[in-house]
Write a protein that holds these residues in place. Sequence first.
Motif, mmCIF file in Angstrom:
data_model
loop_
_atom_site.group_PDB
_atom_site.id
_atom_site.type_symbol
_atom_site.label_atom_id
_atom_site.label_comp_id
_atom_site.label_asym_id
_atom_site.label_seq_id
_atom_site.Cartn_x
_atom_site.Cartn_y
_atom_site.Cartn_z
ATOM 1 N N PHE A 96 10.272 74.814 -46.629
ATOM 2 C CA PHE A 96 10.645 75.359 -45.125
ATOM 3 C C PHE A 96 9.680 74.837 -44.405
ATOM 4 C CE2 PHE A 96 11.322 78.916 -48.099
ATOM 5 C CZ PHE A 96 12.937 78.854 -47.884
ATOM 6 N N ARG A 97 9.348 73.266 -44.411
ATOM 7 C CA ARG A 97 8.669 72.627 -43.418
ATOM 8 C C ARG A 97 9.395 71.458 -42.887
ATOM 9 N NH1 ARG A 97 3.108 70.662 -46.115
ATOM 10 N NH2 ARG A 97 2.392 69.980 -44.108
ATOM 11 N N PRO A 98 8.958 71.094 -41.771
ATOM 12 C CA PRO A 98 9.509 69.594 -41.082
ATOM 13 C C PRO A 98 9.619 68.606 -41.930
ATOM 14 C CG PRO A 98 8.105 70.790 -39.623
ATOM 15 C CD PRO A 98 7.925 71.461 -40.791
ATOM 16 N N ILE A 111 3.452 89.776 -33.810
ATOM 17 C CA ILE A 111 3.642 89.337 -35.260
ATOM 18 C C ILE A 111 3.453 90.728 -36.060
ATOM 19 C CG2 ILE A 111 2.812 88.159 -37.054
ATOM 20 C CD1 ILE A 111 2.269 86.010 -35.196
ATOM 21 N N LYS A 112 2.289 91.575 -35.782
ATOM 22 C CA LYS A 112 2.105 92.640 -36.473
ATOM 23 C C LYS A 112 3.465 93.713 -36.316
ATOM 24 C CE LYS A 112 -2.830 93.241 -36.494
ATOM 25 N NZ LYS A 112 -4.067 94.226 -35.797
ATOM 26 N N GLN A 113 3.818 93.703 -35.023
ATOM 27 C CA GLN A 113 5.195 94.689 -34.713
ATOM 28 C C GLN A 113 6.195 94.045 -35.273
ATOM 29 O OE1 GLN A 113 5.617 97.477 -33.038
ATOM 30 N NE2 GLN A 113 3.388 97.527 -32.515
ATOM 31 N N MET A 114 6.307 92.674 -35.531
ATOM 32 C CA MET A 114 7.450 92.283 -36.210
ATOM 33 C C MET A 114 7.485 92.499 -37.787
ATOM 34 S SD MET A 114 7.695 88.421 -34.815
ATOM 35 C CE MET A 114 8.466 88.149 -33.218
ATOM 36 N N LEU A 115 6.319 92.529 -38.395
ATOM 37 C CA LEU A 115 5.987 92.836 -39.828
ATOM 38 C C LEU A 115 6.415 94.261 -40.202
ATOM 39 C CD1 LEU A 115 2.777 90.754 -40.397
ATOM 40 C CD2 LEU A 115 4.999 90.144 -41.385
ATOM 41 N N LYS A 116 6.087 95.109 -38.994
ATOM 42 C CA LYS A 116 6.558 96.598 -39.393
ATOM 43 C C LYS A 116 7.813 96.924 -38.795
ATOM 44 C CE LYS A 116 1.512 97.620 -39.402
ATOM 45 N NZ LYS A 116 0.499 98.292 -38.890
ATOM 46 N N SER A 117 8.799 96.100 -38.445
ATOM 47 C CA SER A 117 10.100 96.360 -37.722
ATOM 48 C C SER A 117 10.790 97.417 -38.947
ATOM 49 C CB SER A 117 11.011 95.094 -37.892
ATOM 50 O OG SER A 117 10.424 94.197 -37.013
ATOM 51 N N GLY A 138 4.803 93.010 -46.688
ATOM 52 C CA GLY A 138 6.213 92.106 -46.850
ATOM 53 C C GLY A 138 6.556 91.487 -45.766
ATOM 54 N N THR A 139 7.365 90.407 -45.762
ATOM 55 C CA THR A 139 7.887 89.675 -44.820
ATOM 56 C C THR A 139 9.192 89.581 -45.061
ATOM 57 O OG1 THR A 139 7.445 87.470 -45.896
ATOM 58 C CG2 THR A 139 5.732 88.494 -44.214
ATOM 59 N N PRO A 140 10.281 90.126 -44.431
ATOM 60 C CA PRO A 140 11.700 90.173 -44.663
ATOM 61 C C PRO A 140 12.457 88.812 -44.851
ATOM 62 C CG PRO A 140 11.420 90.784 -42.445
ATOM 63 C CD PRO A 140 9.860 90.683 -42.975
ATOM 64 N N LEU A 177 10.820 83.586 -38.646
ATOM 65 C CA LEU A 177 9.525 83.467 -38.767
ATOM 66 C C LEU A 177 9.000 83.616 -40.224
ATOM 67 C CD1 LEU A 177 7.259 82.651 -36.755
ATOM 68 C CD2 LEU A 177 6.857 85.095 -36.359
ATOM 69 N N SER A 178 9.568 84.379 -41.054
ATOM 70 C CA SER A 178 9.103 84.763 -42.409
ATOM 71 C C SER A 178 8.804 83.514 -43.233
ATOM 72 C CB SER A 178 10.422 85.440 -43.198
ATOM 73 O OG SER A 178 10.457 86.729 -42.387
ATOM 74 N N PRO A 179 9.581 82.249 -43.243
ATOM 75 C CA PRO A 179 9.109 81.151 -44.186
ATOM 76 C C PRO A 179 7.683 80.713 -43.592
ATOM 77 C CG PRO A 179 11.449 80.898 -43.429
ATOM 78 C CD PRO A 179 10.913 82.080 -42.722
ATOM 79 N N LEU A 180 7.475 80.521 -42.485
ATOM 80 C CA LEU A 180 6.356 79.964 -41.906
ATOM 81 C C LEU A 180 5.048 81.117 -42.245
ATOM 82 C CD1 LEU A 180 4.628 77.864 -40.302
ATOM 83 C CD2 LEU A 180 4.932 79.475 -38.341
ATOM 84 N N LEU A 181 5.214 82.123 -42.199
ATOM 85 C CA LEU A 181 4.390 83.209 -42.637
ATOM 86 C C LEU A 181 4.057 83.105 -44.042
ATOM 87 C CD1 LEU A 181 5.530 86.373 -40.569
ATOM 88 C CD2 LEU A 181 3.645 84.794 -39.890
#
Length: 341
Positions: free
Chosen positions: A143-145, A203-209, A224-226, A231-235
């Motif tokens: 998942f990288r350019p 980003i904290k808010q995204m992780l806790k969606s 976890g990252t869904p 954004l999950s692959p970069l995280l």
Amino acid sequence: MTKQRKLRHSEYYDLQECFDELYAKSKDNYIFTNLMNLIKDENNIKLAYRNIKRNSGSNTCGTDNRSIKDIEKLSAEKLVEIVRNKLEFYKPKPVRRVEIPKPNGKVRPLGIPTIIDRIVQQCILQVLEPICEAKFHERNNGFRPNRSAENALAQCYKMIQKQNLHYVVDIDIKGFFDNVNHSKLIRQMWNLGIRDKQLICIIKQMLKSPVVLPNGNTIYPNKGTPQGGILSPLLANIVLNELDWWVSSQWETMPTHKKYKLSKNRNGVSECRSYINMVLRSSNLKEMYIVRYADDFKIFCRKRSDADKVFIAVKKWLKDRLKLEISEEKSKVVNLKKALF
């Protein structure tokens, strides 16, 4: 084609030079404390929409039952206004979970954010990617350019056929995407120089969606990252970047008392480390090289005894540093000379 299209889009909105500057600053260990202005830039938002629009997944609806077709009805000015307002007081909508069947009969859970949340994530990704790329290891391929599974395979073949490394530590992380420690991830971003506090809070808010399950129930994840989020692959790469460099520090980047000059090979392509390796082999260090694609990675060793010790060390390191468990039944040390394929 995807690479050419992304580059063309970035140049169309006059952002490629800006992204190149972020990469160069990150290489020089610059501390980024004001990234939100760039994320909320009008051209960055338009670029995010353009990059998402061509993805087949953009037609998939989130919990609000809206897709890219609904966004197409908005004017460019209205879309910019909506995204900026969303980022100003960010609170993500619940993520819709779907289950994709796997060949072994199990299912892979995917989280689908709403289309506006996907555009917000793409805005953030475009700014964070060049900063993180400057810090990632050369054998991190997922998942990288300009990277793919083919790059990972080529690196593996080089280890086996050219360097004669036939003992492989094959480790499977148990439920990696579901078990990423949020606090650890935020600290790793901070250490990469990403120190914009408003961005960190988003980003904290995204992780806790909240996640809406197929049966209609809602869960509130604390780790976890869904999978499925833009954004999950970069995280995920940020989390495992520490592993890449730890393995590298055990051999490849281990400093020697005398500084040897690196030379080019016959093709003038790669650096030749023959003198450095000769010195390191006279020590008790264990020769090891990692090749990684997303959460799948292999560590190549020269001796069976080294591979067995590396297996134990990596298992303990993942547990202590990243709070991740390995799958005992899927993880093993393989002798490629004897393995049957």
